[in-house]
Design an enzyme around this catalytic site. Sequence first.
Site, mmCIF file in Angstrom:
data_model
loop_
_atom_site.group_PDB
_atom_site.id
_atom_site.type_symbol
_atom_site.label_atom_id
_atom_site.label_comp_id
_atom_site.label_asym_id
_atom_site.label_seq_id
_atom_site.Cartn_x
_atom_site.Cartn_y
_atom_site.Cartn_z
ATOM 1 N N HIS A 1 41.765 1.591 10.610
ATOM 2 C CA HIS A 1 41.288 0.478 11.438
ATOM 3 C C HIS A 1 40.656 1.014 12.722
ATOM 4 O O HIS A 1 39.440 0.976 12.873
ATOM 5 C CB HIS A 1 42.445 -0.489 11.754
ATOM 6 C CG HIS A 1 42.046 -1.628 12.628
ATOM 7 N ND1 HIS A 1 42.753 -1.977 13.753
ATOM 8 C CD2 HIS A 1 41.022 -2.491 12.554
ATOM 9 C CE1 HIS A 1 42.179 -3.017 14.327
ATOM 10 N NE2 HIS A 1 41.115 -3.350 13.623
ATOM 11 N N LEU A 2 41.471 1.558 13.613
ATOM 12 C CA LEU A 2 40.930 2.082 14.873
ATOM 13 C C LEU A 2 41.429 3.480 15.211
ATOM 14 O O LEU A 2 41.315 3.922 16.347
ATOM 15 C CB LEU A 2 41.250 1.125 16.034
ATOM 16 C CG LEU A 2 40.502 -0.199 16.005
ATOM 17 C CD1 LEU A 2 40.964 -1.097 17.140
ATOM 18 C CD2 LEU A 2 39.002 0.010 16.099
ATOM 19 N N CYS B 1 49.821 -0.123 16.190
ATOM 20 C CA CYS B 1 48.760 -0.621 17.080
ATOM 21 C C CYS B 1 48.343 -2.049 16.729
ATOM 22 O O CYS B 1 48.275 -2.912 17.600
ATOM 23 C CB CYS B 1 47.555 0.306 17.033
ATOM 24 S SG CYS B 1 47.889 1.955 17.673
ATOM 25 N N HIS B 2 48.052 -2.314 15.460
ATOM 26 C CA HIS B 2 47.552 -3.628 15.069
ATOM 27 C C HIS B 2 48.226 -4.178 13.819
ATOM 28 O O HIS B 2 47.759 -5.158 13.248
ATOM 29 C CB HIS B 2 46.031 -3.591 14.886
ATOM 30 C CG HIS B 2 45.319 -3.179 16.133
ATOM 31 N ND1 HIS B 2 44.836 -1.911 16.319
ATOM 32 C CD2 HIS B 2 45.059 -3.855 17.272
ATOM 33 C CE1 HIS B 2 44.298 -1.822 17.529
ATOM 34 N NE2 HIS B 2 44.412 -2.985 18.125
ATOM 35 N N GLY B 3 49.293 -3.523 13.346
ATOM 36 C CA GLY B 3 50.094 -4.067 12.265
ATOM 37 C C GLY B 3 49.627 -3.774 10.849
ATOM 38 O O GLY B 3 50.048 -4.466 9.926
#
Length: 188
Positions: A128-129, A152-154
């Site tokens: 993702h990132l 970070c974002h699940g």
Amino acid sequence: MAAQEGNMVSQVGEDHSLRRRDFINIAAVSFAGVGAAAVVLPLVSQMSPSADVLALASTEVDISKIAPGQAIKTVWRKQPVFVRNLTPQEIAAANAVDVSTLRDPQTLAERTKPGKMNWLITMGVCTHLGCIPLGTGEGENRGPFGGYFCPCHGSAYDTAARIRQGPAPLNLQVPEYAFTSDTVVTIG
């Protein structure tokens, strides 16, 4: 006779000036060639990888101490790599998933080497990132699918490091690797 001597002197003078002109031309072209090489060589050499990158072109990992169900984190090309020894239950869970339901459809067999299905080697970077997912350390959150969990974002990955939930678009990347013996893996 005098005319012949004059012609001979004239020819000797022309031959001498021809040789001088040739020498000057050759010297000028040689000087230009050396100058061009002096400019081009540094430009070409600066494009080759630095010594620290060459040193990390491949890395060897001793997998003899990784028990079934355990994972380790190592480094290759300055990025984390996860090496996991899957248990028979984790292999069965990964194989039980209907691949057509996955966002990035891959089987466990496509992500491992033939005859070494228990060894899953992936980059430790969320697609993702670029965060580093949890799941290699003892007691770390492995997410709802028992693989890896990106805090970070699940994003949640299953036991085959395939994306199952969250914003990550792709599975954890599998780097080039080869088993050089039963206890050593060369990554890169």
